[in-house]
Scaffold this active site. Sequence first.
Site, short mmCIF file in Angstrom:
data_model
loop_
_atom_site.label_atom_id
_atom_site.label_comp_id
_atom_site.label_asym_id
_atom_site.label_seq_id
_atom_site.Cartn_x
_atom_site.Cartn_y
_atom_site.Cartn_z
CB CYS A 122 89.74 51.54 48.55
SG CYS A 122 90.43 52.90 47.58
CE LYS A 201 93.79 51.16 41.32
NZ LYS A 201 92.64 51.68 42.10
NE ARG A 211 97.27 50.20 48.14
CZ ARG A 211 97.57 49.00 47.70
NH1 ARG A 211 98.41 48.25 48.39
NH2 ARG A 211 97.06 48.54 46.57
CE LYS A 254 96.52 54.46 40.75
NZ LYS A 254 95.36 54.70 41.62
#
Length: 332
Positions: A122, A201, A211, A254
């Site tokens: 990502c 997750k 992010r 998470k």
Amino acid sequence: MTFPIERHRRLRRTAALRSMVRETALRADQFIYPLFVTYGTNVKREIPSMPGVYHYSLDRLEEEIRDVIDAGISSVLLFGIPEHKDAAGTSAYDADGIVQQAIRAIKGWAPEMLVVADTCLCEFTDHGHCGLIHHDPRTGIADVDNDSSLELLVRTAVSQAEAGADIIAPSNMMDGFVAAIRAGLDEAGFTHIPIMSYSVKYASSFYGPFREAAQSAPQFGDRKTYQMDPANVREALREADSDVTEGADMLMVKPALAYMDVIKTLKEQFDLPIVAYNVSGEYSMVKAAAGNGWIDERTTVLETLLGMKRAGADIIITYHAKDAARWLREER
């Protein structure tokens, strides 16, 4: 006078008594400290939504590693911000990528430091998703293609192991990712490298500051087709069970704070080490409240981390690690 049958307060009377019967303990060697590495020179740039957390260029990274060691932390988790992003996230598995360079540098400065490599795409894709995008010509819908993404994740894991990573921590949530990475590592001669799987997750709102830090926000849609629904716990058991079968060495939950029940459930069901990720949003909420004088940062952080341990976490990934380690040392 009628007396209570039991005197629970007897064992709370002094600090020494409380310490003697304390059931759960925090230790600095169970913390993992996340780090964000980037290209450039003389970069130590604070992340606005994460006070006290920085982007580091490689020439400024050593001073941070020395400070981590001084705090008593022996493990770091690396995230990288590349110079170049593309649809296939090629910088993730470049032998000279930013994470690979950072791994080699850290192992040169501090061979004893345990280096954990986050294995995902990502941060390296121009679309911000964790794998390759497939466009369905019939519907026009774009989504992450599971199986073709696995090939690139394996390449990423192997390149990180070749650079010297001690632990591979795949966070992509593709089906079959542990089996694929385990086979890839074994084939490349890294049978000794453990996998810390992001087994459970969730598609969480607590990732917002991360992010920004990792520059990894999806450019379209969201990650709900591959990250878990926050409402589900039986699904967490299925995810974890798959990872155990596929060869995971550690299982992660998470986020941590809103998912203590999931941590406890995994601890009761599996005999592998359980990792809790105290994520960016959890960190930033504490920093914001403390900055406004609404809570005491030190006691709140230590109580929160203790709660994660009590729930069943053996290892905690936290941006509070350096401060928490120093506070624990002062309490001894």
